[in-house]
Design a protein around this motif. Structure first.
Motif, PDB file in Angstrom:
ATOM      1  N   PHE A  35      15.899  -0.208  -5.202  1.00 31.04           N
ATOM      2  CA  PHE A  35      15.928   0.727  -4.080  1.00 31.04           C
ATOM      3  C   PHE A  35      14.556   1.388  -3.929  1.00 31.04           C
ATOM      4  N   ASN A  36      13.990   1.832  -5.045  1.00 32.41           N
ATOM      5  CA  ASN A  36      12.687   2.492  -5.007  1.00 32.41           C
ATOM      6  C   ASN A  36      11.593   1.561  -4.490  1.00 32.41           C
ATOM      7  N   ALA A  37      11.636   0.284  -4.898  1.00 35.83           N
ATOM      8  CA  ALA A  37      10.633  -0.678  -4.439  1.00 35.83           C
ATOM      9  C   ALA A  37      10.715  -0.863  -2.927  1.00 35.83           C
ATOM     10  N   LEU A  38      11.932  -1.020  -2.403  1.00 38.82           N
ATOM     11  CA  LEU A  38      12.096  -1.171  -0.955  1.00 38.82           C
ATOM     12  C   LEU A  38      11.701   0.101  -0.221  1.00 38.82           C
ATOM     13  N   ALA A  39      12.003   1.257  -0.801  1.00 35.99           N
ATOM     14  CA  ALA A  39      11.634   2.528  -0.169  1.00 35.99           C
ATOM     15  C   ALA A  39      10.120   2.680  -0.088  1.00 35.99           C
ATOM     16  N   SER A  40       9.419   2.320  -1.149  1.00 37.61           N
ATOM     17  CA  SER A  40       7.960   2.399  -1.143  1.00 37.61           C
ATOM     18  C   SER A  40       7.386   1.469  -0.080  1.00 37.61           C
ATOM     19  N   PHE A  41       7.893   0.244  -0.028  1.00 36.77           N
ATOM     20  CA  PHE A  41       7.430  -0.722   0.968  1.00 36.77           C
ATOM     21  C   PHE A  41       7.673  -0.208   2.384  1.00 36.77           C
ATOM     22  N   ALA A  42       8.890   0.254   2.648  1.00 32.27           N
ATOM     23  CA  ALA A  42       9.234   0.736   3.986  1.00 32.27           C
ATOM     24  C   ALA A  42       8.439   1.983   4.343  1.00 32.27           C
ATOM     25  N   PHE A  43       8.201   2.852   3.379  1.00 31.07           N
ATOM     26  CA  PHE A  43       7.418   4.062   3.633  1.00 31.07           C
ATOM     27  C   PHE A  43       6.007   3.674   4.061  1.00 31.07           C
ATOM     28  N   ASN A  44       5.464   2.636   3.447  1.00 34.49           N
ATOM     29  CA  ASN A  44       4.096   2.213   3.724  1.00 34.49           C
ATOM     30  C   ASN A  44       3.987   1.325   4.957  1.00 34.49           C
ATOM     31  N   CYS A  45       4.914   0.396   5.125  1.00 37.38           N
ATOM     32  CA  CYS A  45       4.830  -0.595   6.207  1.00 37.38           C
ATOM     33  C   CYS A  45       5.722  -0.279   7.404  1.00 37.38           C
ATOM     34  N   GLY A  46       6.685   0.594   7.204  1.00 42.65           N
ATOM     35  CA  GLY A  46       7.614   0.934   8.273  1.00 42.65           C
ATOM     36  C   GLY A  46       8.960   0.250   8.094  1.00 42.65           C
ATOM     37  N   THR A  47       9.999   0.915   8.569  1.00 47.18           N
ATOM     38  CA  THR A  47      11.348   0.372   8.416  1.00 47.18           C
ATOM     39  C   THR A  47      11.543  -0.884   9.258  1.00 47.18           C
ATOM     40  N   ARG A  48      10.875  -0.981  10.393  1.00 48.11           N
ATOM     41  CA  ARG A  48      11.008  -2.179  11.239  1.00 48.11           C
ATOM     42  C   ARG A  48      10.500  -3.409  10.492  1.00 48.11           C
ATOM     43  N   PRO A  51      -7.583  -4.358  -0.775  1.00 45.26           N
ATOM     44  CA  PRO A  51      -7.293  -4.419  -2.212  1.00 45.26           C
ATOM     45  C   PRO A  51      -6.208  -3.421  -2.640  1.00 45.26           C
ATOM     46  N   GLY A  52      -6.192  -2.243  -2.033  1.00 49.32           N
ATOM     47  CA  GLY A  52      -5.164  -1.259  -2.366  1.00 49.32           C
ATOM     48  C   GLY A  52      -3.770  -1.739  -2.016  1.00 49.32           C
ATOM     49  N   LEU A  53      -3.647  -2.453  -0.893  1.00 45.89           N
ATOM     50  CA  LEU A  53      -2.338  -2.993  -0.512  1.00 45.89           C
ATOM     51  C   LEU A  53      -1.937  -4.154  -1.422  1.00 45.89           C
ATOM     52  N   VAL A  54      -2.914  -4.964  -1.827  1.00 47.98           N
ATOM     53  CA  VAL A  54      -2.620  -6.055  -2.763  1.00 47.98           C
ATOM     54  C   VAL A  54      -2.047  -5.471  -4.055  1.00 47.98           C
ATOM     55  N   ALA A  55      -2.703  -4.443  -4.574  1.00 48.66           N
ATOM     56  CA  ALA A  55      -2.246  -3.818  -5.822  1.00 48.66           C
ATOM     57  C   ALA A  55      -0.887  -3.143  -5.643  1.00 48.66           C
ATOM     58  N   ARG A  56      -0.693  -2.492  -4.502  1.00 48.15           N
ATOM     59  CA  ARG A  56       0.585  -1.811  -4.258  1.00 48.15           C
ATOM     60  C   ARG A  56       1.726  -2.807  -4.151  1.00 48.15           C
ATOM     61  N   ARG A  57       1.532  -3.897  -3.398  1.00 51.35           N
ATOM     62  CA  ARG A  57       2.599  -4.894  -3.266  1.00 51.35           C
ATOM     63  C   ARG A  57       2.930  -5.508  -4.620  1.00 51.35           C
ATOM     64  N   LYS A  58       1.906  -5.739  -5.455  1.00 52.32           N
ATOM     65  CA  LYS A  58       2.158  -6.268  -6.793  1.00 52.32           C
ATOM     66  C   LYS A  58       3.000  -5.278  -7.603  1.00 52.32           C
ATOM     67  N   ALA A  59       2.656  -3.991  -7.516  1.00 51.95           N
ATOM     68  CA  ALA A  59       3.410  -2.964  -8.253  1.00 51.95           C
ATOM     69  C   ALA A  59       4.836  -2.845  -7.726  1.00 51.95           C
ATOM     70  N   GLU A  60       5.017  -2.942  -6.398  1.00 55.07           N
ATOM     71  CA  GLU A  60       6.377  -2.898  -5.834  1.00 55.07           C
ATOM     72  C   GLU A  60       7.185  -4.104  -6.305  1.00 55.07           C
ATOM     73  N   GLY A  61       6.540  -5.266  -6.371  1.00 52.94           N
ATOM     74  CA  GLY A  61       7.215  -6.468  -6.863  1.00 52.94           C
ATOM     75  C   GLY A  61       7.641  -6.316  -8.311  1.00 52.94           C
ATOM     76  N   GLU A  62       6.777  -5.722  -9.106  1.00 50.68           N
ATOM     77  CA  GLU A  62       7.122  -5.485 -10.514  1.00 50.68           C
ATOM     78  C   GLU A  62       8.262  -4.478 -10.620  1.00 50.68           C
ATOM     79  N   LEU A  63       8.238  -3.468  -9.779  1.00 43.22           N
ATOM     80  CA  LEU A  63       9.312  -2.476  -9.768  1.00 43.22           C
ATOM     81  C   LEU A  63      10.635  -3.149  -9.387  1.00 43.22           C
ATOM     82  N   TRP A  64      10.614  -4.011  -8.382  1.00 42.68           N
ATOM     83  CA  TRP A  64      11.813  -4.756  -7.989  1.00 42.68           C
ATOM     84  C   TRP A  64      12.321  -5.596  -9.160  1.00 42.68           C
ATOM     85  N   ARG A  65      11.414  -6.321  -9.789  1.00 43.83           N
ATOM     86  CA  ARG A  65      11.789  -7.245 -10.861  1.00 43.83           C
ATOM     87  C   ARG A  65      12.344  -6.512 -12.081  1.00 43.83           C
TER      88      ARG A  65
END
Length: 158
Positions: free
Chosen positions: A88-101, A138-152
């Protein structure tokens, strides 16, 4: 039977705050959007403007307001597909950054619903428009990697 996860917990808030940072003075994000607090994009009609600082309390209120839409979207769109707090937290971080759409109309939605590779789907969103050019940040690359790790971390083996 466990109760459904319907909110970002403290660890999720800390994760989002760490990636977004908190700036009390409005600034232009890399995509050129006027932003304040914890990644709050200032919308037309809002009372915030360049050169006028907000308080930490205002920044916290903006964050909680912005997360309300994220919460609702995740609960409505993913229901029982999100099995752990970390997911849930990983999806929330992604949506907060990229938007719910972006969350509900793209590859992340498909990966969650089809049991696909959610971390790989998250990594597809590492670009922003900078001075009119779609650029990998680069910041988005690192963030997406961290969100992926959080999901996993919270993944449930099938």
């Amino acid at each position: 039977m466990s109760s459904p996860i319907i909110a970002v917990d403290k660890a999720g808030l800390d994760f989002i705050r760490r990636w977004e940072g908190c700036k009390l003075l409005p600034y232009r994000c890399p995509a050129g959007k006027l932003t304040v607090g914890v990644g709050h994009v200032i919308l037309p009609g809002e009372p915030y403007r360049e050169g006028k600082a907000i308080t930490q309390g205002e920044a916290d209120l903006l964050l909680f307001h912005d997360l309300r839409a994220v919460h609702g979207t995740i609960v409505r769109s993913f229901g029982g597909k999100v099995r752990t707090q970390s997911q849930f937290n990983a999806l929330a971080s992604f949506a907060f950054n990229c938007g719910t759409r972006t969350l509900v109309q793209g590859s992340v939605w498909e990966a969650v619903h089809e049991g696909g590779d959610v971390p790989a789907a998250l990594r597809l969103y590492c670009k922003a428009r900078v001075r009119g050019v779609l650029t990998e940040l680069p910041g988005l690359v690192a963030r997406r990697k961290a969100e992926g790790e959080l999901w996993r971390v919270g993944s449930v083996a099938s």
